[in-house]
Each structure stands twice: as C-alpha cells, then as structure tokens.
Design a protein around this motif. Structure first.
Motif, PDB file in Angstrom:
ATOM      1  N   THR A 179       2.702  84.052  42.577  1.00 19.49           N
ATOM      2  CA  THR A 179       1.654  85.062  41.417  1.00 19.49           C
ATOM      3  C   THR A 179       1.925  86.173  41.254  1.00 19.49           C
ATOM      4  O   THR A 179       1.295  86.851  40.297  1.00 19.49           O
ATOM      5  N   ARG A 180       2.516  87.066  42.358  1.00 24.03           N
ATOM      6  CA  ARG A 180       2.843  88.444  42.275  1.00 24.03           C
ATOM      7  C   ARG A 180       3.951  88.662  41.760  1.00 24.03           C
ATOM      8  O   ARG A 180       4.474  89.921  42.163  1.00 24.03           O
ATOM      9  N   MET A 181       4.626  87.792  41.383  1.00 26.49           N
ATOM     10  CA  MET A 181       6.320  87.827  40.884  1.00 26.49           C
ATOM     11  C   MET A 181       6.133  88.420  39.455  1.00 26.49           C
ATOM     12  O   MET A 181       7.138  88.933  39.124  1.00 26.49           O
ATOM     13  N   SER A 188      -6.405  86.703  35.872  1.00 26.72           N
ATOM     14  CA  SER A 188      -7.076  86.167  36.913  1.00 26.72           C
ATOM     15  C   SER A 188      -7.463  84.550  36.567  1.00 26.72           C
ATOM     16  O   SER A 188      -7.922  83.885  37.576  1.00 26.72           O
ATOM     17  N   ASP A 189      -7.647  84.256  35.395  1.00 27.93           N
ATOM     18  CA  ASP A 189      -7.791  82.714  35.112  1.00 27.93           C
ATOM     19  C   ASP A 189      -6.536  81.792  34.798  1.00 27.93           C
ATOM     20  O   ASP A 189      -6.722  80.947  34.129  1.00 27.93           O
ATOM     21  N   GLN A 207      -4.883  76.636  33.620  1.00 27.76           N
ATOM     22  CA  GLN A 207      -5.979  77.498  33.229  1.00 27.76           C
ATOM     23  C   GLN A 207      -7.272  77.287  33.829  1.00 27.76           C
ATOM     24  O   GLN A 207      -7.600  76.147  34.080  1.00 27.76           O
ATOM     25  N   LEU A 208      -7.878  78.508  34.261  1.00 35.65           N
ATOM     26  CA  LEU A 208      -9.194  78.384  34.973  1.00 35.65           C
ATOM     27  C   LEU A 208     -10.336  79.008  34.450  1.00 35.65           C
ATOM     28  O   LEU A 208     -10.394  79.756  33.506  1.00 35.65           O
ATOM     29  N   GLU A 235     -12.425  77.055  45.786  1.00 34.24           N
ATOM     30  CA  GLU A 235     -13.321  78.428  45.981  1.00 34.24           C
ATOM     31  C   GLU A 235     -12.240  79.386  46.308  1.00 34.24           C
ATOM     32  O   GLU A 235     -11.564  79.117  47.009  1.00 34.24           O
ATOM     33  N   TRP A 236     -12.231  80.603  45.592  1.00 29.37           N
ATOM     34  CA  TRP A 236     -11.436  81.836  45.790  1.00 29.37           C
ATOM     35  C   TRP A 236     -11.966  83.117  45.731  1.00 29.37           C
ATOM     36  O   TRP A 236     -12.770  83.377  44.940  1.00 29.37           O
TER      37      TRP A 236
END
Length: 289
Positions: A179-181, A188-189, A207-208, A235-236
């Motif tokens: 996710t940080r690439m 964030s979603d 998609q969140l 939960e995050w």
C-alpha cells in the motif's frame, strides 16, 4: 517339488538381475531426465536479459491487466524475475465516474514471495539430484525411494506456492508494504493486493467505506481469505470499515504455465520410478546390490 523349487530359484534370479539393472542403470537415466526438466523449469524463473548462462538483471516483461466482467480497473504490471518493478493502474469509481491513477514509485519494487519460494524449492530439488550423479551407486530400493520422496516434497511445495495464494485478513492487506508503494499515495478508502494464482498474476482493488458509530449493522470482522467479498468488515485504527466494491483483474504469465507443466511431468516421473522400485520390495531387507 525339486522342479518347482528350481523354477522358483530361476525366477528369483531373473528378478534380481532386473532389480540390479534398475538400480544401476534405469535410476540414473531417470535422474538425468529429471535434472534436465528441472533445469528448464529453473530457467523460466530467471529469464536472463541475454543468452542462457549469462549473469545480469532479469528481463522486464509487461503484462496488461484485464477482466471479462469489468472494465473499471485497467493497467499494466511490469514483472522482472520475482519482482514487480512497475505498476500503472487506472480505477474508475462508478458512483461519480471519477478516474483514479496510481503507479509504483520509481525507487520501489515489490517482491513476489510466491515466485521466489517456488524457485528456491526447484533449486533444492536440483541440488538433491545433483548429489546422486552417475558415479553414485544405489545399494537398496529404499534408498531410491527416500531420494524420490525428498525431491517430490520440494516439487510439491514449489507447485503449491503457485497454486495456493496466501489467505490474508483485511488488516493484514492494509498493513502490507504494497500500500505504500504507490505515487500518489493510495486514498484511505482503497486497498490493493497482488498475488499469483496458478499461471496468473492477479491484482485486487478493494473500495471501502467507514461504518458510522450509530450503524445498525452487526459488526463481524472477516477472517482470512484469498479474495474478500463486498460486505466484509474489519477494524483499522479507530475505524470500522466495510468493503463496498471488489475489482479483480489478472494476466497470464506464460512461463509460469511452463513451470507448472514441468512440475507435473517431474512428479509423474518420480512416482513411476517409485512404482518400479516397489515391485521388488521383497528383496530390500536382505539383498543389497
């Protein structure tokens, strides 16, 4: 009775001669064949940039992502050996027709552990076979079976690494370095996961949306899965989130298909040799050659 005993002794002598030939000749012929096949499989994983046998960085290959069920995700992944060296992905958000574009940062590569592990298992199988070269004399059938079991274990593990992607929870995907690439950073979603399944390189975009504290939904965190479905919750940080949409696209990696075929053929050869040895199992315990 004497005639019957003589016949039995003659049959035993023939069987023992066949077994001696099997141990001294046939086994090494099969081992040579296995080494040749597995060296071909190993070459598929290295993909050198020039002629065979040369050292250097692996060749870059571009693969276009696609799906027969959606055109909301499109992109190109660049594979270099066991690493994704580039990724260029477009995502069309259906609710507002927004088009998102994200790509790997230029200084980043993402290792595909499945490919790396499969290659390592192939190398281990080749090492086991190379330790029993033409000069080595097998003394018993049990010794051959032990070698075949060890080689088959490595080949089965290699195949399983490609055919059985890891089951991950949504928090594990969120915490992944993948996710940080990207640049720009993923919203964030969105969550992204990449994995190998058989001969395919798969990209999944989740998609969140945030579940509000006053939500009437019964919150039940989802367990691990290769592919999560809409409605999966997790939960995050301080938030409770739910998957609203799932987009999966994939592309075929031809050399992975070659490797899987080589694994299957090699496993069949190992099993056939084991079956031949087993025919003579009654001689093992007392008759080494």
């Amino acid at each position: 009775m004497a005639t019957a005993m003589a016949a039995t002794a003659a049959e035993r002598a023939v069987l023992e001669e066949e077994f001696r030939w099997l141990l001294h000749d046939e086994v090494h012929a099969v081992l040579r064949q296995l080494q040749d096949i597995l060296k071909e499989a190993s070459l598929r994983f290295t993909l050198p940039c020039s002629g065979a046998g040369t050292e250097g960085p692996a060749k870059q290959e571009n693969f276009i992502l696609g799906s027969c069920s959606t055109d909301q995700v499109k992109g190109v992944l660049t594979l270099q050996g066991d690493a994704l060296s580039q990724a260029d992905v477009n995502l069309k958000i259906p609710r507002n027709n927004q088009l998102l574009h994200f790509a790997f940062r230029e200084d980043k590569q993402w290792k595909l552990q499945q490919i790396q592990d499969a290659r390592n298992h192939v190398s281990q199988a080749i090492y086991l076979l190379a330790n029993r070269d033409e000069s080595y004399q097998f003394r018993t059938g049990a010794e051959v079976l032990k070698l075949m079991d060890a080689v088959m274990l490595q080949l089965t593990r290699a195949r399983n690494r490609l055919t059985t992607p890891a089951t991950l929870t949504l928090p594990e995907i969120a915490a992944s370095g993948l996710t940080r690439m990207f640049a720009p950073a993923l919203p964030s979603d969105l969550l992204v996961n990449v994995y190998i399944n058989l001969n395919k390189l798969c990209l999944t975009v989740y998609q969140l949306h945030v579940l509000q504290p006053n939500s009437t939904k019964n919150f039940r965190p989802a367990g691990g899965a290769v592919l999560h479905s809409p409605g999966a919750m997790f939960e995050w940080g301080s938030q409770r989130l739910e998957v609203s949409h799932v987009h999966k696209v994939e592309c075929v990696i031809p050399w992975l298909n070659d490797a899987l075929v080589f694994f299957t053929v090699s496993l069949q050869l190992c099993q056939q040799l084991k079956d031949k040895i087993s025919v003579f199992s009654s001689y093992w315990s007392y008759r080494p050659f």
